[in-house]
Design a protein around this motif. Sequence first.
Motif, PDB file in Angstrom:
ATOM      1  N   LEU A  15       0.826  -1.201   0.000  1.00 37.68           N
ATOM      2  CA  LEU A  15       0.000   0.000   0.000  1.00 37.68           C
ATOM      3  C   LEU A  15       0.867   1.261   0.000  1.00 37.68           C
ATOM      4  O   LEU A  15       0.852   2.069   0.934  1.00 37.68           O
ATOM      5  CB  LEU A  15      -0.957  -0.009   1.196  1.00 37.68           C
ATOM      6  CG  LEU A  15      -2.104  -1.015   1.115  1.00 37.68           C
ATOM      7  CD1 LEU A  15      -2.882  -1.048   2.422  1.00 37.68           C
ATOM      8  CD2 LEU A  15      -3.040  -0.675  -0.044  1.00 37.68           C
ATOM      9  N   THR A  16       1.609   1.413  -1.071  1.00 34.72           N
ATOM     10  CA  THR A  16       2.369   2.648  -1.275  1.00 34.72           C
ATOM     11  C   THR A  16       1.385   3.791  -1.498  1.00 34.72           C
ATOM     12  O   THR A  16       0.167   3.573  -1.626  1.00 34.72           O
ATOM     13  CB  THR A  16       3.280   2.519  -2.500  1.00 34.72           C
ATOM     14  OG1 THR A  16       2.450   2.281  -3.665  1.00 34.72           O
ATOM     15  CG2 THR A  16       4.269   1.375  -2.334  1.00 34.72           C
ATOM     16  N   ASP A  17       1.879   4.996  -1.561  1.00 33.34           N
ATOM     17  CA  ASP A  17       1.010   6.148  -1.768  1.00 33.34           C
ATOM     18  C   ASP A  17       0.190   5.991  -3.048  1.00 33.34           C
ATOM     19  O   ASP A  17      -1.025   6.221  -3.057  1.00 33.34           O
ATOM     20  CB  ASP A  17       1.862   7.415  -1.826  1.00 33.34           C
ATOM     21  CG  ASP A  17       1.014   8.673  -1.795  1.00 33.34           C
ATOM     22  OD1 ASP A  17       0.361   8.920  -0.765  1.00 33.34           O
ATOM     23  OD2 ASP A  17       1.002   9.400  -2.812  1.00 33.34           O
ATOM     24  N   ASP A  18       0.835   5.569  -4.125  1.00 32.78           N
ATOM     25  CA  ASP A  18       0.148   5.404  -5.411  1.00 32.78           C
ATOM     26  C   ASP A  18      -0.895   4.293  -5.354  1.00 32.78           C
ATOM     27  O   ASP A  18      -2.019   4.460  -5.831  1.00 32.78           O
ATOM     28  CB  ASP A  18       1.182   5.100  -6.497  1.00 32.78           C
ATOM     29  CG  ASP A  18       0.540   4.865  -7.851  1.00 32.78           C
ATOM     30  OD1 ASP A  18      -0.187   5.752  -8.331  1.00 32.78           O
ATOM     31  OD2 ASP A  18       0.752   3.783  -8.429  1.00 32.78           O
ATOM     32  N   ILE A  19      -0.532   3.184  -4.746  1.00 27.60           N
ATOM     33  CA  ILE A  19      -1.462   2.059  -4.666  1.00 27.60           C
ATOM     34  C   ILE A  19      -2.624   2.381  -3.725  1.00 27.60           C
ATOM     35  O   ILE A  19      -3.771   1.985  -3.976  1.00 27.60           O
ATOM     36  CB  ILE A  19      -0.728   0.780  -4.199  1.00 27.60           C
ATOM     37  CG1 ILE A  19       0.314   0.355  -5.250  1.00 27.60           C
ATOM     38  CG2 ILE A  19      -1.707  -0.354  -3.953  1.00 27.60           C
ATOM     39  CD1 ILE A  19      -0.264   0.036  -6.618  1.00 27.60           C
ATOM     40  N   ALA A  20      -2.356   3.131  -2.664  1.00 26.63           N
ATOM     41  CA  ALA A  20      -3.434   3.549  -1.761  1.00 26.63           C
ATOM     42  C   ALA A  20      -4.427   4.450  -2.494  1.00 26.63           C
ATOM     43  O   ALA A  20      -5.650   4.314  -2.329  1.00 26.63           O
ATOM     44  CB  ALA A  20      -2.851   4.269  -0.549  1.00 26.63           C
ATOM     45  N   GLN A  21      -3.919   5.349  -3.314  1.00 24.28           N
ATOM     46  CA  GLN A  21      -4.801   6.217  -4.100  1.00 24.28           C
ATOM     47  C   GLN A  21      -5.672   5.384  -5.042  1.00 24.28           C
ATOM     48  O   GLN A  21      -6.892   5.582  -5.132  1.00 24.28           O
ATOM     49  CB  GLN A  21      -3.985   7.223  -4.909  1.00 24.28           C
ATOM     50  CG  GLN A  21      -4.847   8.145  -5.769  1.00 24.28           C
ATOM     51  CD  GLN A  21      -4.023   9.131  -6.600  1.00 24.28           C
ATOM     52  OE1 GLN A  21      -2.797   9.185  -6.481  1.00 24.28           O
ATOM     53  NE2 GLN A  21      -4.694   9.892  -7.440  1.00 24.28           N
ATOM     54  N   LYS A  22      -5.057   4.433  -5.731  1.00 25.57           N
ATOM     55  CA  LYS A  22      -5.817   3.569  -6.639  1.00 25.57           C
ATOM     56  C   LYS A  22      -6.842   2.721  -5.887  1.00 25.57           C
ATOM     57  O   LYS A  22      -7.923   2.434  -6.415  1.00 25.57           O
ATOM     58  CB  LYS A  22      -4.854   2.669  -7.416  1.00 25.57           C
ATOM     59  CG  LYS A  22      -4.010   3.410  -8.445  1.00 25.57           C
ATOM     60  CD  LYS A  22      -3.043   2.472  -9.159  1.00 25.57           C
ATOM     61  CE  LYS A  22      -2.217   3.205 -10.203  1.00 25.57           C
ATOM     62  NZ  LYS A  22      -1.227   2.322 -10.861  1.00 25.57           N
TER      63      LYS A  22
END
Length: 342
Positions: A133-140
């Motif tokens: 759950l990186t920042d990008d994956i959390a956003q997605k």
Amino acid sequence: MNRSVSDGINLLSKLTFRRAFNMAKIWCSYHLARLLKKPLHWGLPISISIEPTTSCNLRCPECPSGLRSFTRPTGMLGEDIFIKTIDELSAYTLYLILYFQGEPYLNSKFFDYVRYAHARKMYTATSTNAHYLTDDIAQKTVESGLDRLIISIDGTTQETYQQYRIGGSLEKVLEGARNVVKWKQKLKSQTPHLIFQMVVLSTNEHQIAELYSLAKEIGVDEVKLKTAQVYNYENGNTLLPLQEKYSRYKRNENHKYQLKNKMLNQCWRLWSGAVITWDGNVVPCCFDKDAQHKMGTLAASEFKDVWRNSAYDNFRNALLKSRSEIEICTNCSEGTKVWREE
């Protein structure tokens, strides 16, 4: 508004007349089957679990994915099986769990699957160890429409956490949770309903209060405590919590351990839901982790044909007659109270 209430309202918002009627048929047939001891079954599943993958980045000692101990094939869910299943069932099925074994975020098509089901107004949920759950994956994740996200967190310090989540980093888990909370706030989204779930073990039971404090600090919506399923529990296991209320097992007069719940010849799960492995095999429930009881395959059949075939009828009939003789049922927590602390 209480966040759990908000989540419940969201779930109810997915309920159509057809889904409600389907639920009523299942409920009626289940209770009639119990009464008559016959495998009567009307309707289609209220919920289904579809397995994105058997792969996992961790090595948890009581998990087939972690132990790399599957006797069934391992792999990734493909679009053909997923789309075929959702197209057939979404009009009737309310709840989709994109999880069975493995870490779902390892499947590169995960967000495509969530969006596809979300577009058909299904309530979607998954469970993760939160290492991706990186920042990008959390956003997605927030943008995908996922309704519920369960994060496994079995300790509030690295020392405790890694005793079960072998190879894991608590820092990554907490960072992932904070990323999801941040993007929910940025996008003004009520979803996903974010849950911290702890499998209560002897190693972490002393940190339950700390877990609630940590969840509140981060902005997590809910905390759930789950009893641990362990293998070879009869003679005890070092992972079993000392506080019996957090265990699904109890010691009997012979100083052996047994399940707390009575092994009744009934099971709502066999009427209300099904599990589909990454390669399209339909199995009766989430306790059949190694797919020992294959009811059929979606590679060769429609789900409805599998759901009503002789293999399913025979399995439901065996359960109604003598559930204790079915191996996957002998470690089942169905009927055991789930303890929660508020």
